[in-house]
Enzyme design. Sequence first.
Site, PDB file in Angstrom:
ATOM      1  N   PHE A  62      34.213  36.581  33.608  1.00 31.82           N
ATOM      2  CA  PHE A  62      34.261  35.854  32.331  1.00 31.82           C
ATOM      3  C   PHE A  62      33.360  36.471  31.245  1.00 31.82           C
ATOM      4  CE2 PHE A  62      36.018  31.545  34.086  1.00 31.82           C
ATOM      5  CZ  PHE A  62      37.289  32.094  34.134  1.00 31.82           C
ATOM      6  N   ARG A  63      32.732  37.612  31.526  1.00 30.66           N
ATOM      7  CA  ARG A  63      32.146  38.481  30.487  1.00 30.66           C
ATOM      8  C   ARG A  63      30.951  37.910  29.745  1.00 30.66           C
ATOM      9  NH1 ARG A  63      34.874  42.359  32.949  1.00 30.66           N
ATOM     10  NH2 ARG A  63      37.050  42.568  32.354  1.00 30.66           N
ATOM     11  N   ASN A  93      29.313  41.669  37.009  1.00 24.15           N
ATOM     12  CA  ASN A  93      29.344  42.844  36.128  1.00 24.15           C
ATOM     13  C   ASN A  93      29.400  42.457  34.653  1.00 24.15           C
ATOM     14  OD1 ASN A  93      31.976  41.902  36.566  1.00 24.15           O
ATOM     15  ND2 ASN A  93      32.903  43.908  36.250  1.00 24.15           N
ATOM     16  N   HIS A 176      34.165  44.893  46.446  1.00 27.45           N
ATOM     17  CA  HIS A 176      35.268  45.660  45.860  1.00 27.45           C
ATOM     18  C   HIS A 176      35.358  46.933  46.685  1.00 27.45           C
ATOM     19  CE1 HIS A 176      37.549  47.216  42.219  1.00 27.45           C
ATOM     20  NE2 HIS A 176      37.467  48.254  43.028  1.00 27.45           N
ATOM     21  N   ASP A 301      40.953  37.684  40.323  1.00 29.78           N
ATOM     22  CA  ASP A 301      40.263  38.835  39.727  1.00 29.78           C
ATOM     23  C   ASP A 301      40.529  38.869  38.216  1.00 29.78           C
ATOM     24  OD1 ASP A 301      38.698  41.055  39.432  1.00 29.78           O
ATOM     25  OD2 ASP A 301      40.081  42.456  40.386  1.00 29.78           O
TER      26      ASP A 301
HETATM   27  O1  DOR Z   1      40.395  46.142  37.305  1.00 30.36           O
HETATM   28  C1  DOR Z   1      39.335  45.562  37.477  1.00 30.36           C
HETATM   29  N1  DOR Z   1      38.607  45.124  36.437  1.00 30.36           N
HETATM   30  N2  DOR Z   1      38.884  45.364  38.708  1.00 30.36           N
HETATM   31  C2  DOR Z   1      37.663  44.870  38.954  1.00 30.36           C
HETATM   32  O2  DOR Z   1      37.326  44.654  40.089  1.00 30.36           O
HETATM   33  C3  DOR Z   1      36.740  44.611  37.822  1.00 30.36           C
HETATM   34  C4  DOR Z   1      37.504  44.264  36.649  1.00 30.36           C
HETATM   35  C5  DOR Z   1      36.717  44.109  35.365  1.00 30.36           C
HETATM   36  O3  DOR Z   1      35.622  43.536  35.422  1.00 30.36           O
HETATM   37  O4  DOR Z   1      37.213  44.510  34.329  1.00 30.36           O
END
Ligand code: DOR
Length: 444
Positions: A62-63, A93, A176, A301
């Site tokens: 969710f950034r 991340n 992952h 995901d």
């Molecule tokens: O394609 C992906 N994007 N796979 C992931 O596991 C991370 C994700 C992302 O955070 O953009």
Amino acid sequence: MPRTLIRNATCLLPEGPRRTDVLIENGAILAIDPPRTVQVDETVDAGGLHLLPGVIDDQVHFRDPGLTHKEDLHTGSLACAKGGVTTFLEMPNTKPTTTTRVALADKLAIAASKCVVNYGFYLGATPHNVAELQGLDAPSPGIKIFIGSSTGDLLVDEQAALERIFAETSLPICAHCEDETTVRANTARLGGGSTHADHSLIRDHQAALIATQRAVELAERHKHRFHVLHVSTADECRFLAQHRGAYVTAEACPHHLFFNVDDYARLGSLVQMNPSIKTAADNAALWEALHGGAIQVIATDHAPHTLEEKRQPYPKSPSGLPAVENSLALVLDAAHRGLCTLEQVVQWMCDAPARVWDIVNKGRIAEGYDADLVLVDLQKTATIRNEDQVTKSGWSPWHGATLTGWPVRTWVMGRTVFQDGKIDANARGQAARFDHNRGGYWAE
Ligand code: DOR
């Protein structure tokens, strides 16, 4: 909080579907099939509809903080409410990464201020943060390892660092799994790649299998609970079938179930994901693995990027696609097409994720459980449109797809957060609670 009676829905109870009434009060399920004389503030006539436990999506991005032009914890949670997802578990991340207890506490505080549904956050592993991953007192489902790199710079692929994480921590781990060495070799061989279809040659079947095998070997040797995120290949399914039980669980995502390399011609970067989408035979193997029990969970995901970012040529185009507001409808539609049963939808999207992550009082319609519920209309047919998406990224790779079976009302802790196409943006969910002494999916 009003005392609410949901009447006459076909309820997906742990023992099977039953047409009955459900009474909710103070955020919890007070009674199933209460006496007819019960006094309530609101009666919902749900005749002809099905009542499911709210979906638990154990893998979303969710950034927030740091990349909130793509999504934030508020907009991501609105998309959840609309999609029938009542609890999400979010990945580390972000910017900063959730790799310290302080960052985890900060994320929980942001979520409390703006999440419409319930939430939980993984702690990210780095090669050097084992101390942060030990003896955690804040609620967390577990530890996330990027054994292969993806969006962001989290990566742990050295054996010694992985050994330490598996040996010296106790929280459940998920990863992952794409082998970095294989991905780098493929990248070099293909000169970096020039079309989106090259993505599946760079992040190929071998890359997925090698990393999954490596992680499962670590989990079994260290007797450490481990969940394989977003399985994408038939090879991994075969391997997981031999290693199911005790320590290992696994999940599949809608894009790996419904898209394959034939879709690059039509959708290009919109289906560029890590792990990459594979072949029609892999789609079929993932379904088989769900049916056979080698894969237990469906999660999205959800990985939003703006369309502007996605429009860049390969390999500049980022990997990831939004899915959380359509995942339940996509799988209900699969049930409508005979690919699975409604009971399996509940098993894979509600009950299993609650058990894998030891989430307290969620994932089932049972007395004393949280009133996280979704009412679905299995007859409703509607088309996914970019312009209707509430994710901040504003698009869906399923734009134009007509599905049968949709969520029509969602409750989070007894409060209606979605009804008649409208989301209650003022509602607030709660931090999910995790009781890791329960021992995970295989304990019961
Ligand atoms: O394609 C992906 N994007 N796979 C992931 O596991 C991370 C994700 C992302 O955070 O953009």
